[in-house]
Motif scaffolding. Sequence first.
Motif, PDB file in Angstrom:
ATOM      1  N   VAL A 266     -13.050  -5.560  12.228  1.00  0.00           N
ATOM      2  CA  VAL A 266     -12.758  -6.725  13.004  1.00  0.00           C
ATOM      3  C   VAL A 266     -12.853  -6.925  14.523  1.00  0.00           C
ATOM      4  O   VAL A 266     -12.793  -5.764  15.236  1.00  0.00           O
ATOM      5  N   PRO A 267     -13.752  -7.937  14.921  1.00  0.00           N
ATOM      6  CA  PRO A 267     -14.112  -7.960  16.249  1.00  0.00           C
ATOM      7  C   PRO A 267     -12.910  -7.886  17.172  1.00  0.00           C
ATOM      8  O   PRO A 267     -13.426  -7.068  18.328  1.00  0.00           O
ATOM      9  N   ALA A 268     -11.916  -8.161  16.865  1.00  0.00           N
ATOM     10  CA  ALA A 268     -10.860  -8.143  17.904  1.00  0.00           C
ATOM     11  C   ALA A 268     -10.164  -6.486  18.092  1.00  0.00           C
ATOM     12  O   ALA A 268      -9.459  -6.403  18.977  1.00  0.00           O
TER      13      ALA A 268
ATOM     14  N   ALA B 283      -4.997 -12.000  17.413  1.00  0.00           N
ATOM     15  CA  ALA B 283      -5.889 -12.145  16.272  1.00  0.00           C
ATOM     16  C   ALA B 283      -5.891 -10.599  15.674  1.00  0.00           C
ATOM     17  O   ALA B 283      -6.077 -10.594  14.343  1.00  0.00           O
ATOM     18  N   ALA B 284      -5.800  -9.606  16.348  1.00  0.00           N
ATOM     19  CA  ALA B 284      -5.478  -8.277  15.789  1.00  0.00           C
ATOM     20  C   ALA B 284      -4.323  -8.275  14.566  1.00  0.00           C
ATOM     21  O   ALA B 284      -4.643  -7.603  13.827  1.00  0.00           O
ATOM     22  N   GLU B 285      -3.353  -8.959  15.182  1.00  0.00           N
ATOM     23  CA  GLU B 285      -2.214  -8.699  14.285  1.00  0.00           C
ATOM     24  C   GLU B 285      -2.095  -9.678  13.003  1.00  0.00           C
ATOM     25  O   GLU B 285      -1.692  -9.220  12.041  1.00  0.00           O
ATOM     26  N   SER B 286      -2.735 -10.705  13.182  1.00  0.00           N
ATOM     27  CA  SER B 286      -3.057 -11.657  12.092  1.00  0.00           C
ATOM     28  C   SER B 286      -4.053 -10.684  10.843  1.00  0.00           C
ATOM     29  O   SER B 286      -3.723 -10.926   9.921  1.00  0.00           O
TER      30      SER B 286
ATOM     31  N   SER C 248      -5.039 -12.355  24.911  1.00  0.00           N
ATOM     32  CA  SER C 248      -4.333 -11.288  25.244  1.00  0.00           C
ATOM     33  C   SER C 248      -4.720  -9.990  24.827  1.00  0.00           C
ATOM     34  O   SER C 248      -5.356  -9.991  23.641  1.00  0.00           O
ATOM     35  N   SER C 249      -4.856  -8.770  25.690  1.00  0.00           N
ATOM     36  CA  SER C 249      -5.225  -7.494  25.140  1.00  0.00           C
ATOM     37  C   SER C 249      -4.558  -6.405  25.439  1.00  0.00           C
ATOM     38  O   SER C 249      -3.678  -6.572  26.150  1.00  0.00           O
ATOM     39  N   GLY C 250      -4.521  -5.302  24.714  1.00  0.00           N
ATOM     40  CA  GLY C 250      -3.930  -4.256  24.815  1.00  0.00           C
ATOM     41  C   GLY C 250      -3.635  -3.542  23.488  1.00  0.00           C
ATOM     42  O   GLY C 250      -4.251  -3.862  22.513  1.00  0.00           O
ATOM     43  N   LEU C 251      -2.331  -2.629  23.590  1.00  0.00           N
ATOM     44  CA  LEU C 251      -1.919  -1.972  22.537  1.00  0.00           C
ATOM     45  C   LEU C 251      -1.036  -2.683  21.427  1.00  0.00           C
ATOM     46  O   LEU C 251      -0.258  -3.515  22.126  1.00  0.00           O
ATOM     47  N   LEU C 252      -1.149  -2.429  20.251  1.00  0.00           N
ATOM     48  CA  LEU C 252      -0.288  -3.320  19.374  1.00  0.00           C
ATOM     49  C   LEU C 252       0.056  -2.202  18.273  1.00  0.00           C
ATOM     50  O   LEU C 252      -0.712  -1.418  17.686  1.00  0.00           O
TER      51      LEU C 252
END
Length: 460
Positions: free
Chosen positions: A40-42, A66-69, A2-6
């Motif tokens: 981070v690539p993500a 991946a970004a959250e991790s 999934s992609s987007g804002l976090l």
Amino acid sequence: MSSGLLVLGASHKTAPLALRERLALPEGRAAAILGELVSVPAIQEAVALSTCNRTELYLLASDTVAAESAALGVLARQAAIGPTELSNALYSLRDRDAVRHLFAVAAGLDSMVVGEAEIQGQVRRAHELATVEGASGPVTNRLFRDAIAAGKRVRSETTIGRRRVSVPSVAVELAAATLGDLSSRRVLVIGAGEGGELTARALRAQGVHTVFVANRRYDRAIGLARRFGGQAVRFDQLPAELVSADIVVSSTGSPHLIVGREELELVMNERDWRPLVIIDIAVPRDFDPEVRALRAITLFDMDDLQREVARNLRLREAERRQAATIVEQETERFCAWLTELDVLPTIAALRRRADALVAAVLAENEGRWESLSVRDRQRVEAMARALAKRLLHDPTAVLRRSAGSEDGYRLAHAVRELFQLDRSAGGASASDRENAADAPAAKVERLPRRAQRGARKSVR
């Protein structure tokens, strides 16, 4: 994927003060963490917001899982705590929920004290730091600008921030309501405790210049007086200072009353019964409550002040619904802009491809039109471009209507495949790389990371 804002963070609602202290990000530390995040690539873009009540990371990611991790790992290292243990105190919001949360934060709706104004400046400074560090980009730039605008709109269209909700500020407001302009008033602070200091600070913010401090320990009175450009007086000079004062702020730690009714009546006689405002924030009280019966005396104790604070908080809460409606409207506006970004790069690339084909066909046939006049050549070119524009009108309209949906992504991908819009080496044309600055590249473009960063820098 999934992609987007976090947004990943902790606040006074989820984490105790001790943990918030460990998560806090002073400017230097925040800059280092921003650099770590965008490596981070993500993660394409990042902004870190850190106040005494919250630490939050706002991310634009090609893969939010991946970004959250990765962000959890960054915060865990910052707090020197295990990721599993830390995760219990964190909240994670995506896309529209993330947008709504930031807008509510900027409006003061998520603050410990609803409607407080300081958070707007903190949101602005967080964005400025991310911009300086090269960690923000087109989406987070727009997100934070709109959040600040949403906060300003809430404050201008509601009264949520106009009611004082701290004891010192309420005390000053009540003093001003009683005496009018405070700038020429003479203030006497009795006691050198925190309550007295905070109230004196609030009075200074309202223009008070003359401050005297009396305390049983003269050295402490000197220290507090210096902080406000005032003058220390010895405790045995208290009766004389009461004669001269317009406002008295009392906050001693005395277990007994320090001023009784009879003593104050003598003082009032000597001052010809000029109005005197007494703000007694000591517990136990410093002034005898019976002094309220004396003419020209206005006494506010902690019960009075806390009742006013509670009343103002109720009024702020009553404004919360209107403020939340404004936040929702601004969230909708931003999300409408964001969803269009899914298809805008494809629409722009399709139009450029059509323009390029028209130009190529005209150039290929240049030798066959030797007998045409300049005006006729212009007519042929105009007709060719009109045909291309009409041919693309319906596909463009369908793409716009599908923006933000799963169909929109599939249609955009199909158009790019059918018209070979990504046929250059590396998976993206030069024109696409230029256009990537206008959209979250992770959602549609799948650009190489170097191209994404270059696009972001060119926008800034």
